[in-house]
Design a protein around this motif. Structure first.
Motif, mmCIF file in Angstrom:
data_model
loop_
_atom_site.group_PDB
_atom_site.id
_atom_site.type_symbol
_atom_site.label_atom_id
_atom_site.label_comp_id
_atom_site.label_asym_id
_atom_site.label_seq_id
_atom_site.Cartn_x
_atom_site.Cartn_y
_atom_site.Cartn_z
ATOM 1 N N HIS A 232 -63.940 -82.964 -23.757
ATOM 2 C CA HIS A 232 -63.300 -83.884 -22.810
ATOM 3 C C HIS A 232 -63.340 -83.218 -21.437
ATOM 4 O O HIS A 232 -62.545 -82.317 -21.155
ATOM 5 N N ALA A 233 -64.286 -83.637 -20.591
ATOM 6 C CA ALA A 233 -64.543 -82.929 -19.331
ATOM 7 C C ALA A 233 -63.610 -83.344 -18.203
ATOM 8 O O ALA A 233 -63.184 -82.516 -17.403
ATOM 9 N N ILE A 234 -63.315 -84.651 -18.107
ATOM 10 C CA ILE A 234 -62.459 -85.170 -17.034
ATOM 11 C C ILE A 234 -61.322 -85.962 -17.668
ATOM 12 O O ILE A 234 -61.552 -86.838 -18.510
ATOM 13 N N HIS A 235 -60.096 -85.655 -17.257
ATOM 14 C CA HIS A 235 -58.898 -86.260 -17.854
ATOM 15 C C HIS A 235 -58.184 -87.135 -16.820
ATOM 16 O O HIS A 235 -57.516 -86.615 -15.921
ATOM 17 N N GLY A 236 -58.319 -88.438 -16.927
ATOM 18 C CA GLY A 236 -57.523 -89.357 -16.108
ATOM 19 C C GLY A 236 -57.586 -89.107 -14.616
ATOM 20 O O GLY A 236 -56.564 -89.165 -13.925
ATOM 21 N N GLY B 178 -67.086 -74.917 -13.528
ATOM 22 C CA GLY B 178 -66.787 -75.545 -14.809
ATOM 23 C C GLY B 178 -65.566 -76.438 -14.804
ATOM 24 O O GLY B 178 -65.171 -76.962 -15.847
ATOM 25 N N ALA B 179 -64.949 -76.635 -13.630
ATOM 26 C CA ALA B 179 -63.741 -77.473 -13.563
ATOM 27 C C ALA B 179 -64.056 -78.952 -13.757
ATOM 28 O O ALA B 179 -63.182 -79.734 -14.132
ATOM 29 N N GLY B 180 -65.318 -79.339 -13.480
ATOM 30 C CA GLY B 180 -65.696 -80.741 -13.638
ATOM 31 C C GLY B 180 -66.049 -81.443 -12.342
ATOM 32 O O GLY B 180 -66.219 -82.661 -12.311
ATOM 33 N N LYS B 181 -66.210 -80.668 -11.264
ATOM 34 C CA LYS B 181 -66.464 -81.271 -9.947
ATOM 35 C C LYS B 181 -67.781 -82.049 -9.926
ATOM 36 O O LYS B 181 -67.836 -83.197 -9.481
ATOM 37 N N THR B 182 -68.841 -81.417 -10.410
ATOM 38 C CA THR B 182 -70.153 -82.084 -10.437
ATOM 39 C C THR B 182 -70.123 -83.291 -11.362
ATOM 40 O O THR B 182 -70.743 -84.330 -11.059
ATOM 41 N N THR B 183 -69.405 -83.185 -12.464
ATOM 42 C CA THR B 183 -69.286 -84.316 -13.392
ATOM 43 C C THR B 183 -68.689 -85.532 -12.693
ATOM 44 O O THR B 183 -69.142 -86.663 -12.902
ATOM 45 N N ILE B 184 -67.689 -85.303 -11.843
ATOM 46 C CA ILE B 184 -67.085 -86.427 -11.113
ATOM 47 C C ILE B 184 -68.126 -87.085 -10.212
ATOM 48 O O ILE B 184 -68.246 -88.314 -10.183
ATOM 49 N N LEU B 185 -68.910 -86.287 -9.481
ATOM 50 C CA LEU B 185 -69.931 -86.876 -8.615
ATOM 51 C C LEU B 185 -70.978 -87.626 -9.430
ATOM 52 O O LEU B 185 -71.401 -88.730 -9.059
ATOM 53 N N HIS B 186 -71.395 -87.051 -10.549
ATOM 54 C CA HIS B 186 -72.397 -87.713 -11.395
ATOM 55 C C HIS B 186 -71.851 -89.017 -11.973
ATOM 56 O O HIS B 186 -72.609 -89.986 -12.146
#
Length: 234
Positions: free
Chosen positions: A15-19, A37-45
């Motif tokens: 679970h990479a991004i939580h709410g 690894g906090a999930g910053k790039t995942t948010i942009l993607h």
């Protein structure tokens, strides 16, 4: 302008991004900081459709981005400068810039925008016939930003633009970001150099292991003791 509401993202069982809930208002520079690894790039993607959200809502000027094909998102006025530049190494500087305007049918407008990009980045003009793969890291970053500007965006998403650059080039890249903003382009900046990112931000968010834990103005977060300890070396 851009709004995320309760967005969850997973990679299989992870679970990479939580709410995640955040917004970028028209005309702002908004910085998103956090550790590797906090999930910053995942948010942009997820915003640009390269990664699908499990749940939540992402809207851009009232368009539902979760229901929009990634290839169509650029036509809405959004450009993405990816982490690691991702220029096309076997194409010239000029060809890379032309790729940034692939969705435009107005060749005269494309030529005008390219002229503006060359004025902003004289080094790119000097090297316009050079293969992008032979450029320095700083020049490739300028090319990645220039390519994004070729689509004439209203908002530009930048992922770690200072990564791997010398301190002198980092200052230059941040000057470029401020200049882009002065021209009326909204900026969402993901950046590990928290001090620089917060110093130019109107507002900012802190992301920790997929959770947005803090938000405030750039100055408020620069002065926050927890942020100082975790990200500013204090």
């Amino acid at each position: 302008m851009l709004k995320l509401e309760n967005v969850d993202v997973s990679y299989g069982a992870i679970h990479a991004i939580h709410g995640a809930t955040m917004e970028v208002r028209d005309g702002e520079i908004v910085s998103l900081i956090g550790a590797n690894g906090a999930g910053k790039t995942t948010i942009l993607h997820t915003i640009t459709g390269l990664k699908k959200a499990d749940s939540g809502k992402i809207t851009y000027n009232n368009a539902d981005l979760l229901k929009t094909e990634p290839s169509k998102i650029v036509t809405l006025g959004m450009a993405h400068v990816p982490e690691g530049r991702h220029v096309f190494p076997q194409m010239t500087v000029e060809e890379n810039l032309e790729m940034g305007a692939y969705a435009s049918k107005n060749q005269e407008k494309v030529r005008d925008i390219m002229k503006d990009v060359y004025e902003k980045f004289p080094r790119l003009k000097e090297r316009k016939k050079q293969l992008a793969g032979t450029l320095s890291g700083g020049e490739q970053q300028m090319l990645a930003v220039g390519r994004a500007l070729m689509s004439s965006p209203s908002i530009i998403l930048m992922d770690e633009p200072s990564m791997g650059l010398s301190p002198l080039l980092v200052k230059e890249i941040f000057s470029i970001i401020k200049e882009v903003h002065r021209q009326g382009i909204t900026v969402l900046l993901v950046e590990q150099n928290a001090k620089m990112a917060l110093s130019i931000a109107d507002r900012a968010y802190v992301l920790e292991t997929g959770h947005i834990t803090l938000t405030g103005t750039g100055q408020e977060l620069l002065n926050n003791e927890n942020v100082k300890k975790a990200y500013l070396g204090a």
